[in-house]
Write a protein that holds these residues in place. Structure first.
Motif, PDB file in Angstrom:
ATOM      1  N   ARG A  23       7.301  -1.499 -11.181  1.00 23.52           N
ATOM      2  CA  ARG A  23       8.580  -1.380 -11.873  1.00 23.52           C
ATOM      3  C   ARG A  23       9.755  -1.694 -10.948  1.00 23.52           C
ATOM      4  O   ARG A  23      10.825  -2.092 -11.392  1.00 23.52           O
ATOM      5  CB  ARG A  23       8.708   0.024 -12.453  1.00 23.52           C
ATOM      6  N   THR A  24       9.538  -1.482  -9.643  1.00 29.39           N
ATOM      7  CA  THR A  24      10.637  -1.757  -8.696  1.00 29.39           C
ATOM      8  C   THR A  24      10.981  -3.225  -8.661  1.00 29.39           C
ATOM      9  O   THR A  24      12.096  -3.596  -8.280  1.00 29.39           O
ATOM     10  CB  THR A  24      10.256  -1.310  -7.276  1.00 29.39           C
ATOM     11  N   VAL A  63      11.893  -1.353   7.785  1.00 29.58           N
ATOM     12  CA  VAL A  63      12.830  -1.545   6.676  1.00 29.58           C
ATOM     13  C   VAL A  63      12.081  -1.957   5.416  1.00 29.58           C
ATOM     14  O   VAL A  63      12.342  -1.438   4.317  1.00 29.58           O
ATOM     15  CB  VAL A  63      13.892  -2.596   7.058  1.00 29.58           C
ATOM     16  N   PHE A  64      11.127  -2.877   5.553  1.00 24.70           N
ATOM     17  CA  PHE A  64      10.390  -3.339   4.377  1.00 24.70           C
ATOM     18  C   PHE A  64       9.568  -2.201   3.771  1.00 24.70           C
ATOM     19  O   PHE A  64       9.572  -2.010   2.544  1.00 24.70           O
ATOM     20  CB  PHE A  64       9.474  -4.510   4.757  1.00 24.70           C
ATOM     21  N   ILE A  65       8.903  -1.458   4.619  1.00 22.17           N
ATOM     22  CA  ILE A  65       8.108  -0.332   4.114  1.00 22.17           C
ATOM     23  C   ILE A  65       9.040   0.720   3.514  1.00 22.17           C
ATOM     24  O   ILE A  65       8.764   1.299   2.449  1.00 22.17           O
ATOM     25  CB  ILE A  65       7.241   0.258   5.236  1.00 22.17           C
ATOM     26  N   GLY A 125      11.404   3.540  -0.889  1.00 21.11           N
ATOM     27  CA  GLY A 125      12.766   4.042  -1.062  1.00 21.11           C
ATOM     28  C   GLY A 125      13.080   4.439  -2.471  1.00 21.11           C
ATOM     29  O   GLY A 125      13.791   5.426  -2.719  1.00 21.11           O
ATOM     30  N   GLU A 126      12.587   3.695  -3.473  1.00 21.92           N
ATOM     31  CA  GLU A 126      12.889   4.011  -4.857  1.00 21.92           C
ATOM     32  C   GLU A 126      12.354   5.381  -5.213  1.00 21.92           C
ATOM     33  O   GLU A 126      13.007   6.161  -5.889  1.00 21.92           O
ATOM     34  CB  GLU A 126      12.257   2.937  -5.762  1.00 21.92           C
ATOM     35  N   ARG A 127      11.154   5.660  -4.732  1.00 17.40           N
ATOM     36  CA  ARG A 127      10.558   6.969  -4.979  1.00 17.40           C
ATOM     37  C   ARG A 127      11.419   8.064  -4.352  1.00 17.40           C
ATOM     38  O   ARG A 127      11.672   9.110  -4.938  1.00 17.40           O
ATOM     39  CB  ARG A 127       9.149   6.996  -4.371  1.00 17.40           C
ATOM     40  N   ARG A 128      11.905   7.759  -3.144  1.00 17.65           N
ATOM     41  CA  ARG A 128      12.737   8.726  -2.430  1.00 17.65           C
ATOM     42  C   ARG A 128      14.014   8.994  -3.215  1.00 17.65           C
ATOM     43  O   ARG A 128      14.452  10.113  -3.375  1.00 17.65           O
ATOM     44  CB  ARG A 128      13.059   8.167  -1.046  1.00 17.65           C
ATOM     45  N   LYS A 129      14.600   7.884  -3.750  1.00 18.43           N
ATOM     46  CA  LYS A 129      15.854   8.014  -4.495  1.00 18.43           C
ATOM     47  C   LYS A 129      15.619   8.816  -5.774  1.00 18.43           C
ATOM     48  O   LYS A 129      16.394   9.701  -6.122  1.00 18.43           O
ATOM     49  CB  LYS A 129      16.384   6.620  -4.837  1.00 18.43           C
ATOM     50  N   ALA A 135       0.831  -1.210   0.000  1.00 21.31           N
ATOM     51  CA  ALA A 135       0.000   0.000   0.000  1.00 21.31           C
ATOM     52  C   ALA A 135       0.865   1.259   0.000  1.00 21.31           C
ATOM     53  O   ALA A 135       0.638   2.202  -0.795  1.00 21.31           O
ATOM     54  CB  ALA A 135      -0.921  -0.021   1.220  1.00 21.31           C
ATOM     55  N   TYR A 136       1.855   1.305   0.869  1.00 24.52           N
ATOM     56  CA  TYR A 136       2.725   2.489   0.915  1.00 24.52           C
ATOM     57  C   TYR A 136       3.537   2.639  -0.359  1.00 24.52           C
ATOM     58  O   TYR A 136       3.766   3.746  -0.847  1.00 24.52           O
ATOM     59  CB  TYR A 136       3.664   2.434   2.124  1.00 24.52           C
ATOM     60  N   GLY A 137       3.971   1.455  -0.928  1.00 29.03           N
ATOM     61  CA  GLY A 137       4.731   1.522  -2.165  1.00 29.03           C
ATOM     62  C   GLY A 137       3.905   2.102  -3.296  1.00 29.03           C
ATOM     63  O   GLY A 137       4.375   2.967  -4.052  1.00 29.03           O
ATOM     64  N   ILE A 138       2.667   1.634  -3.410  1.00 30.27           N
ATOM     65  CA  ILE A 138       1.799   2.159  -4.464  1.00 30.27           C
ATOM     66  C   ILE A 138       1.444   3.623  -4.184  1.00 30.27           C
ATOM     67  O   ILE A 138       1.391   4.448  -5.106  1.00 30.27           O
ATOM     68  CB  ILE A 138       0.535   1.292  -4.567  1.00 30.27           C
ATOM     69  N   ALA A 139       1.242   3.938  -2.895  1.00 32.27           N
ATOM     70  CA  ALA A 139       0.855   5.321  -2.545  1.00 32.27           C
ATOM     71  C   ALA A 139       1.960   6.303  -2.888  1.00 32.27           C
ATOM     72  O   ALA A 139       1.694   7.433  -3.322  1.00 32.27           O
ATOM     73  CB  ALA A 139       0.509   5.393  -1.062  1.00 32.27           C
ATOM     74  N   THR A 140       3.192   5.899  -2.738  1.00 29.13           N
ATOM     75  CA  THR A 140       4.287   6.843  -2.983  1.00 29.13           C
ATOM     76  C   THR A 140       4.766   6.812  -4.438  1.00 29.13           C
ATOM     77  O   THR A 140       5.186   7.847  -4.968  1.00 29.13           O
ATOM     78  CB  THR A 140       5.492   6.522  -2.074  1.00 29.13           C
ATOM     79  N   GLN A 141       4.699   5.637  -5.077  1.00 31.40           N
ATOM     80  CA  GLN A 141       5.271   5.530  -6.426  1.00 31.40           C
ATOM     81  C   GLN A 141       4.234   5.305  -7.518  1.00 31.40           C
ATOM     82  O   GLN A 141       4.588   5.329  -8.700  1.00 31.40           O
ATOM     83  CB  GLN A 141       6.295   4.394  -6.471  1.00 31.40           C
TER      84      GLN A 141
END
Lengths: 234, 246
Positions: free
Chosen positions: A135-136, A210-212, A217-221, A122-128
């Motif tokens: 794609r990650t 760490v998992f979240i 993280g990719e979005r952050r990078k 959910a957080y991954g989709i929300a941020t990216q």
């Protein structure tokens, strides 16, 4: 002693069997929720000792999230903090005679791991975004897609098994020693269980973070690289 | 190994509910209080910073005022010193002038005192000299005190203006001759004869004794006095000696 791998319902609500981990969890929810409600009713600018302790706990959780994820901790504070507090109190509930910790049953650990797994997605989709998150899985190359998918599943299972194994083994060992030796002999093992419970709660919360963090993280990078490019452009 | 799916589902729901409970009743109020405290601390720091800046400004202002006061005080002191110096110079000049005046006056007084002392000493010396001379003249012979002065007396009468000379012994009035002692008849006759010859008419003489004359003769008339005596000579000498022309 019952096998820790089996679970018997205490009673049924309609077709739903209510087992001891659920009952203990409800009790912990009432205890933690009631304490939180009572403790935060009259917060002051100049804190009392209790308020200062609670604020220190929240600050420590925020610091841990910030250090691990390098982002604002507020979106993740409730989930990570609740996981830490619940797992800690669930692990320590074994100190109450007759209470078996919910985390000593794999259903509770699996529930926690599933929540972390869902939160990661959910957080991954929300941020990216959905595409960005998917794609990650092709990072660094598309060849890694199966491995990345397997990693998602295995690390969730590792969460389950680590917590379950540590807590269940502690309960099992204490139960065996208690059945073989006197009343005071298991006390050192129970003290060790306290330490193990605190460490496992911390590890579970940190791994969830760490998992979240890896999911966002990719979005952050990408954001950081874009910012650096903009700075270099005159 | 058997996993109870009901328990798994219920535990999942339980944890999610607990996440909501703690998020709503624990983390949100606590973080809000932390944020409020940070805001309050920031405001307090800002206020302290503002107060510090204000205090620094006040200190700078006070220093500036102190410097201004010091400069004004220095200026006033310099003016006072200059005025005092000026007053001192004026007082000194006045004092010097007054001292010079007093010194000149003192010198003048001293000079006058010395002159009057010198004059007194000179008078005293003259009188002493005249007294000595008078005493010496008293030792002359009696004849010499009269006879040797008759010619001088007659010469003095002859030197008188005609009008004055005409009035001497006119109308039978005796000519009064003063002498230091009473004259003998010969001396009277000698005087009468020489005067008559000088005046050109016969006259009579009367003698008035005046020892102060010491020696010699004098004639007193209403309009003239002819003196030919030591006293007259000594008086002239004394007058000459005691004349202070310097």
């Amino acid at each position: 002693m019952n096998s820790p791998l089996t679970i018997e319902p205490v009673f049924h609500i309609g077709p739903v069997p209510i087992t001891s981990p659920v009952l203990v969890t409800w009790a912990l929810m009432a205890l933690i929720g009631g304490f939180a409600f009572l403790a935060t009713r009259r917060l002051q600018i100049v804190p009392s000792k209790t308020q200062a302790s609670l604020e220190a706990l929240v600050s420590a959780i925020d610091t841990q999230i910030s250090d691990t994820m390098q982002v604002d901790p507020s979106p993740y504070r409730a989930l990570v903090g609740t996981i830490f507090i619940y797992v800690l109190f669930a692990n320590w509930s074994s100190l109450v005679p007759g209470i078996e910790p919910p985390t000593a049953h794999i259903e509770t650990d699996a529930a926690l791991a599933l929540i972390v797994f869902g939160a990661t997605i959910a957080y991954g989709i929300a941020t990216q975004g959905l595409i960005g998150y998917l794609r990650t899985f092709a990072e660094p190359t598309w060849v890694m897609i199966p491995l990345n998918i397997v990693e998602q599943i295995t690390r969730t299972f590792s969460l389950i098994v680590r917590l379950f194994g540590n807590i269940m083994s502690g309960v099992f060992v204490v139960g065996i020693v208690l059945s073989l030796a006197g009343l005071l002999v298991p006390i050192p093992l129970m003290a060790l269980d306290l330490l193990t419970g605190a460490v496992q709660a911390y590890i579970f919360a940190v791994l969830a973070t760490v998992f979240i963090g890896a999911a966002v993280g990719e979005r952050r990078k990408t954001t950081r690289e874009t910012t650096q490019t903009e700075r270099k452009t005159p | 190994m058997h996993i109870d799916l009901w328990t798994l589902g219920l535990q999942t729901i339980n944890v999610l509910v607990l996440v909501w409970i703690l998020g709503r009743f624990f983390f949100r109020p606590v973080t809000a209080m932390i944020a409020a405290r940070q805001v309050a601390a920031t405001e307090a720091l800002d206020e302290a910073q503002a107060a510090k800046a204000e205090a620094a400004a006040e200190v700078a202002k006070a220093k500036e005022e102190a410097a201004s006061l010091t400069a004004a005080r220095t200026d006033i002191l310099q003016k006072a010193v200059a005025e005092a110096e000026k007053e001192k110079a004026a007082l000194l000049a006045a004092a010097r002038t007054e001292a010079k005046t007093l010194r000149d006056a003192a010198h003048a007084d001293i000079d006058r005192a010395r002159q009057s002392e010198e004059m007194a000493e000179a008078d005293h010396a003259c009188r002493l000299a005249v007294d000595i001379a008078a005493r010496l003249f008293e030792k002359l012979p009696a004849e010499a005190r009269v006879m040797s002065f008759i010619d001088g007396l007659v010469a003095g009468v002859a030197a008188l203006p005609d009008a004055t000379r005409t009035g001497i012994g006119a109308d039978g009035v005796p000519v009064c001759i003063k002498a230091a002692r009473d004259l003998t008849e010969a001396e009277k006759e000698a005087c009468r004869a020489k005067l008559a010859q000088t005046l050109g008419r016969p006259i009579s003489v009367a003698v008035a004794v005046d020892p102060v004359l010491i020696a010699g003769l004098e004639i007193d008339t209403p309009h003239a006095v002819v003196r030919n005596s030591f006293r007259a000579d000594l008086d002239r000498i004394a007058a000459g000696l005691t004349r202070h022309d310097h």
